[in-house]
Design a protein around this motif. Structure first.
Motif, PDB file in Angstrom:
ATOM      1  N   GLY A 224       0.803  -1.215   0.000  1.00  0.00           N
ATOM      2  CA  GLY A 224       0.000   0.000   0.000  1.00  0.00           C
ATOM      3  C   GLY A 224       0.838   1.268   0.000  1.00  0.00           C
ATOM      4  O   GLY A 224       2.075   1.216  -0.092  1.00  0.00           O
ATOM      5  N   SER A 225       0.150   2.394   0.124  1.00  0.00           N
ATOM      6  CA  SER A 225       0.808   3.698   0.056  1.00  0.00           C
ATOM      7  C   SER A 225       0.336   4.607   1.182  1.00  0.00           C
ATOM      8  O   SER A 225      -0.785   4.475   1.679  1.00  0.00           O
ATOM      9  N   LEU A 226       1.215   5.522   1.539  1.00  0.00           N
ATOM     10  CA  LEU A 226       0.890   6.598   2.469  1.00  0.00           C
ATOM     11  C   LEU A 226       1.632   7.846   2.029  1.00  0.00           C
ATOM     12  O   LEU A 226       2.705   7.753   1.409  1.00  0.00           O
TER      13      LEU A 226
ATOM     14  N   ALA B 199      17.755   6.946   0.935  1.00  0.00           N
ATOM     15  CA  ALA B 199      18.421   5.749   1.427  1.00  0.00           C
ATOM     16  C   ALA B 199      18.198   4.636   0.413  1.00  0.00           C
ATOM     17  O   ALA B 199      17.161   4.588  -0.258  1.00  0.00           O
ATOM     18  N   ASP B 200      19.162   3.743   0.294  1.00  0.00           N
ATOM     19  CA  ASP B 200      19.050   2.654  -0.675  1.00  0.00           C
ATOM     20  C   ASP B 200      17.791   1.822  -0.441  1.00  0.00           C
ATOM     21  O   ASP B 200      17.194   1.313  -1.393  1.00  0.00           O
ATOM     22  N   SER B 201      17.400   1.693   0.803  1.00  0.00           N
ATOM     23  CA  SER B 201      16.269   0.832   1.136  1.00  0.00           C
ATOM     24  C   SER B 201      14.931   1.366   0.634  1.00  0.00           C
ATOM     25  O   SER B 201      13.954   0.612   0.576  1.00  0.00           O
ATOM     26  N   VAL B 202      14.873   2.637   0.262  1.00  0.00           N
ATOM     27  CA  VAL B 202      13.599   3.216  -0.173  1.00  0.00           C
ATOM     28  C   VAL B 202      13.641   3.752  -1.604  1.00  0.00           C
ATOM     29  O   VAL B 202      12.612   4.210  -2.118  1.00  0.00           O
ATOM     30  N   LYS B 203      14.782   3.697  -2.235  1.00  0.00           N
ATOM     31  CA  LYS B 203      14.903   4.203  -3.608  1.00  0.00           C
ATOM     32  C   LYS B 203      13.918   3.501  -4.524  1.00  0.00           C
ATOM     33  O   LYS B 203      13.777   2.285  -4.496  1.00  0.00           O
TER      34      LYS B 203
ATOM     35  N   SER C 155       4.477   1.062  -2.389  1.00  0.00           N
ATOM     36  CA  SER C 155       4.984  -0.307  -2.268  1.00  0.00           C
ATOM     37  C   SER C 155       5.564  -0.556  -0.878  1.00  0.00           C
ATOM     38  O   SER C 155       6.668  -1.091  -0.728  1.00  0.00           O
ATOM     39  N   LEU C 156       4.816  -0.193   0.113  1.00  0.00           N
ATOM     40  CA  LEU C 156       5.300  -0.295   1.485  1.00  0.00           C
ATOM     41  C   LEU C 156       5.518  -1.746   1.888  1.00  0.00           C
ATOM     42  O   LEU C 156       4.782  -2.656   1.471  1.00  0.00           O
TER      43      LEU C 156
ATOM     44  N   SER D  75       1.439  -3.858   7.700  1.00  0.00           N
ATOM     45  CA  SER D  75       1.135  -5.246   8.051  1.00  0.00           C
ATOM     46  C   SER D  75       1.407  -6.156   6.866  1.00  0.00           C
ATOM     47  O   SER D  75       1.250  -5.762   5.707  1.00  0.00           O
ATOM     48  N   SER D  76       1.802  -7.374   7.180  1.00  0.00           N
ATOM     49  CA  SER D  76       2.134  -8.329   6.102  1.00  0.00           C
ATOM     50  C   SER D  76       0.905  -9.112   5.665  1.00  0.00           C
ATOM     51  O   SER D  76      -0.140  -9.062   6.286  1.00  0.00           O
TER      52      SER D  76
END
Length: 123
Positions: free
Chosen positions: A15-17, A60-64, A84-85, A122-123
């Motif tokens: 999802g998105s925020l 940060a690389d983790s969110v690019k 794409s959380l 949440s997963s």
């Protein structure tokens, strides 16, 4: 400068925020603005930053490729669009502002902080 972060919430994976960082009654058009996050038991980490004129952004690389930082038309608001959380994005998100010339990733470089907004995926 008192910053206000908002827009957090609970969302499913994928999802998105959109988070907002505002400086009511003030402008930080001349400031670098950064978003940081802190998960339980972890240190606060840099997520994204934007230069004073919006011309430069750093991630940060983790969110690019998933997160986008931008300045609003109003000179006292900055957004963090999160798509794409993932569950690992779960954290309290903070916005910060500083008067340095370049975007920095260390928390110590920023002078002003918001109160944080919780993001739970949440997963």
């Amino acid at each position: 400068v008192q910053l206000q972060a908002s827009g957090g919430g609970l969302v499913q994976a994928g999802g998105s925020l959109r988070l907002s960082c505002a400086a009511p009654g003030r402008t930080f058009s001349s400031s670098v603005v950064g978003w940081f996050r802190q998960a339980p038991g972890k240190e606060r980490e840099f997520v994204a930053g934007i230069s004073w004129n919006g011309g430069t952004t750093v991630y940060a690389d983790s969110v690019k490729g998933r997160f986008t930082i931008s300045r609003g038309n109003a000179k006292n608001i900055v957004y963090l669009q999160m798509n794409s959380l993932k569950p690992e994005d779960t954290a309290v998100y903070y916005c910060a502002a500083g008067t340095m010339s370049f975007i920095r990733v260390r928390t110590s470089e920023y002078d002003y902080w918001g109160q944080g907004t919780q993001v739970t995926v949440s997963s």
